[in-house]
Write an enzyme that holds these catalytic residues in place. Structure first.
Site, mmCIF file in Angstrom:
data_model
loop_
_atom_site.group_PDB
_atom_site.id
_atom_site.type_symbol
_atom_site.label_atom_id
_atom_site.label_comp_id
_atom_site.label_asym_id
_atom_site.label_seq_id
_atom_site.Cartn_x
_atom_site.Cartn_y
_atom_site.Cartn_z
ATOM 1 N N CYS A 120 0.854 -1.193 0.000
ATOM 2 C CA CYS A 120 0.000 0.000 0.000
ATOM 3 C C CYS A 120 0.886 1.237 0.000
ATOM 4 O O CYS A 120 2.090 1.144 0.205
ATOM 5 C CB CYS A 120 -0.946 0.013 1.191
ATOM 6 S SG CYS A 120 -2.303 1.191 0.948
ATOM 7 N N CYS A 122 -0.152 4.331 1.659
ATOM 8 C CA CYS A 122 -0.545 5.376 2.618
ATOM 9 C C CYS A 122 0.539 5.706 3.633
ATOM 10 O O CYS A 122 0.592 6.821 4.142
ATOM 11 C CB CYS A 122 -1.851 5.010 3.313
ATOM 12 S SG CYS A 122 -1.799 3.435 4.169
ATOM 13 N N CYS A 130 -3.881 6.503 -0.127
ATOM 14 C CA CYS A 130 -3.291 5.244 -0.597
ATOM 15 C C CYS A 130 -2.819 5.287 -2.048
ATOM 16 O O CYS A 130 -2.537 4.237 -2.627
ATOM 17 C CB CYS A 130 -4.276 4.099 -0.376
ATOM 18 S SG CYS A 130 -4.673 3.862 1.366
ATOM 19 N N LYS A 195 -12.248 -4.990 2.128
ATOM 20 C CA LYS A 195 -11.691 -4.105 3.164
ATOM 21 C C LYS A 195 -12.585 -2.885 3.283
ATOM 22 O O LYS A 195 -12.829 -2.178 2.303
ATOM 23 C CB LYS A 195 -10.273 -3.699 2.787
ATOM 24 C CG LYS A 195 -9.693 -2.666 3.750
ATOM 25 C CD LYS A 195 -8.228 -2.395 3.496
ATOM 26 C CE LYS A 195 -7.734 -1.285 4.389
ATOM 27 N NZ LYS A 195 -6.301 -1.012 4.203
ATOM 28 N N GLU A 233 -16.408 -8.050 -4.665
ATOM 29 C CA GLU A 233 -14.984 -7.700 -4.552
ATOM 30 C C GLU A 233 -14.127 -8.966 -4.492
ATOM 31 O O GLU A 233 -13.094 -9.058 -5.148
ATOM 32 C CB GLU A 233 -14.725 -6.881 -3.272
ATOM 33 C CG GLU A 233 -15.035 -5.392 -3.387
ATOM 34 C CD GLU A 233 -13.959 -4.635 -4.163
ATOM 35 O OE1 GLU A 233 -13.007 -5.263 -4.670
ATOM 36 O OE2 GLU A 233 -14.083 -3.399 -4.280
ATOM 37 N N LYS A 248 -11.701 -7.675 6.220
ATOM 38 C CA LYS A 248 -11.095 -6.776 7.197
ATOM 39 C C LYS A 248 -12.009 -5.588 7.441
ATOM 40 O O LYS A 248 -12.448 -4.982 6.466
ATOM 41 C CB LYS A 248 -9.750 -6.299 6.647
ATOM 42 C CG LYS A 248 -9.073 -5.252 7.486
ATOM 43 C CD LYS A 248 -7.845 -4.744 6.792
ATOM 44 C CE LYS A 248 -7.285 -3.599 7.607
ATOM 45 N NZ LYS A 248 -6.233 -2.906 6.930
HETATM 46 C C1 PBG Z 1 -2.971 0.235 4.778
HETATM 47 C C2 PBG Z 1 -3.538 -0.537 5.902
HETATM 48 C C3 PBG Z 1 -4.342 -0.118 6.985
HETATM 49 C C4 PBG Z 1 -4.498 -1.219 7.820
HETATM 50 C C5 PBG Z 1 -3.810 -2.277 7.226
HETATM 51 N N1 PBG Z 1 -3.240 -1.840 6.031
HETATM 52 C C6 PBG Z 1 -4.883 1.217 7.329
HETATM 53 C C7 PBG Z 1 -5.925 1.844 6.526
HETATM 54 O O1 PBG Z 1 -6.433 1.289 5.545
HETATM 55 O O2 PBG Z 1 -6.249 2.968 6.854
HETATM 56 C C8 PBG Z 1 -5.241 -1.249 9.124
HETATM 57 C C9 PBG Z 1 -4.810 -2.307 10.087
HETATM 58 C C10 PBG Z 1 -5.255 -2.112 11.485
HETATM 59 O O3 PBG Z 1 -6.043 -1.241 11.845
HETATM 60 O O4 PBG Z 1 -4.755 -2.907 12.325
HETATM 61 N N2 PBG Z 1 -3.863 0.743 3.864
#
Ligand code: PBG
Length: 323
Positions: A120, A122, A130, A195, A233, A248
């Site tokens: 990713c 971000c 992202c 997600k 998805e 997630k």
């Molecule tokens: C990256 C990412 C995130 C998480 C995992 N990969 C943060 C987001 O999407 O803002 C969150 C994991 C967690 O809260 O433990 N994009």
């Protein structure tokens, strides 16, 4: 045959009896521990909202990985905090970036430990979104190029599995192409397929320094209200070449883990995210919940719903309890 012939309490009478008829069993090998890698040396800073979890420099990560391996935990997933961030997320796909260096060191010092990487942008963009920002929104197709380069750099460094978490359309396909034309056709993709734009990522954004500087992630992460779209998805990510899929967060989305288990015959992972972890920790510290029982019950429920693989900040304490 109802009562008085049927008495379900018969099989609950003793621990030996309960153990005999237990349907769901936890195993440390199903856990993946998230780790946050920072530049420098000798650094191990506890994340205030996530007790027992740390930002660590590569040398400390390596020590942690040896412990993880000794506990029989399935593997680690790496997140990086780069030295500098920019508009183009260049740290994400730098062959000598923080995650790439960590992979090489873990490979060397803890051979055999499964290394997953979060793919990713971000943590690497100056604005915390992202991907590439065009007209105030993340531009999908430019971002795909960064993701493909990042995944390739992780594979080159020695990652076992790459796990895109950005929620761009077509990222699994873009990553699969980049891996295959460069000779990494054996590296599997674990897609963060469903997600959600969740409030439960709060503590992670402190841990990974990745809070968006403006707006939120709702133009790319999913609406928590949508279950059918989650199945779509997942189906699309599988068509694009995902080997495994993830739901997630985990506990607020157990229904979707269960539906996915019934519909798709691939390994399913669930991410028990930072907020799910921190809620239990905070309540336990206040004496409102029993830490060990709440931890094991949460992990059992995620497994029972159908996720064999769990990304969890509880990996170490849970593995110790199971030993
Ligand atoms: C990256 C990412 C995130 C998480 C995992 N990969 C943060 C987001 O999407 O803002 C969150 C994991 C967690 O809260 O433990 N994009």
């Amino acid at each position: 045959m109802p009562f008085p012939i049927q008495r379900l309490r018969r099989l609950r009478a003793t621990e030996a009896m309960r153990s005999l008829v237990r349907e769901t069993h936890l195993d440390p090998a199903q856990f993946i521990l998230p780790l946050f890698v920072v530049p420098g040396e000798g650094i191990k800073r506890e994340i205030s909202s996530m007790p027992g979890n740390y930002q660590m420099s590569v040398d400390q990560v390596v020590i942690e990985c040896a412990e993880v391996q000794a506990l029989g935990i399935g593997g680690v997933i790496l997140f990086g905090l780069p030295e500098t961030k920019d508009e183009m997320a260049s740290g994400a796909y730098d062959e000598n970036g923080i995650v790439q260096r960590a992979i090489r060191a873990i490979r060397r010092e803890a051979p055999g430990l499964l290394i997953v990487t979060d793919v990713c942008n971000c943590e690497y963009t100056s604005h915390g979104h992202c991907g590439y920002i065009k007209d105030g929104d993340v531009d999908n197709d430019t971002t795909l190029q960064w993701l493909a380069k990042s995944a390739l750099s992780h594979a080159r460094a020695g990652a076992d599995i790459v796990a895109p978490s950005d929620m761009m359309d077509g990222r699994v396909w873009a990553i699969r192409q980049a891996l295959d034309v460069n000779g990494f056709e054996k590296v599997p993709i674990l897609a963060y397929a469903a997600k959600f734009a969740s409030s439960f990522y709060g503590p992670f954004r402190e841990a990974a320094d990745s809070a968006p500087a403006f707006g939120d992630r709702r133009s790319y992460q999913m609406d928590p209200a949508n279950g059918r779209e989650a199945m779509l998805e997942i189906a699309l990510d599988l068509q694009e070449g995902a080997d495994m899929i993830m739901v997630k967060p985990a506990m607020p989305y157990l229904d979707l883990i269960s539906q996915a288990r019934q519909r798709f015959d691939v390994p399913i992972a669930a991410y028990q995210v930072s907020g799910e972890f921190s809620m239990i920790m905070a309540a336990a510290r206040n004496g409102w919940l029993d830490h060990d029982r709440a931890m094991m019950e949460s992990l059992t429920s995620i497994t029972r719903a159908g996720a064999r693989i769990i990304l969890t900040y509880f990996a170490k304490p849970a593995a110790r309890l199971l030993a």
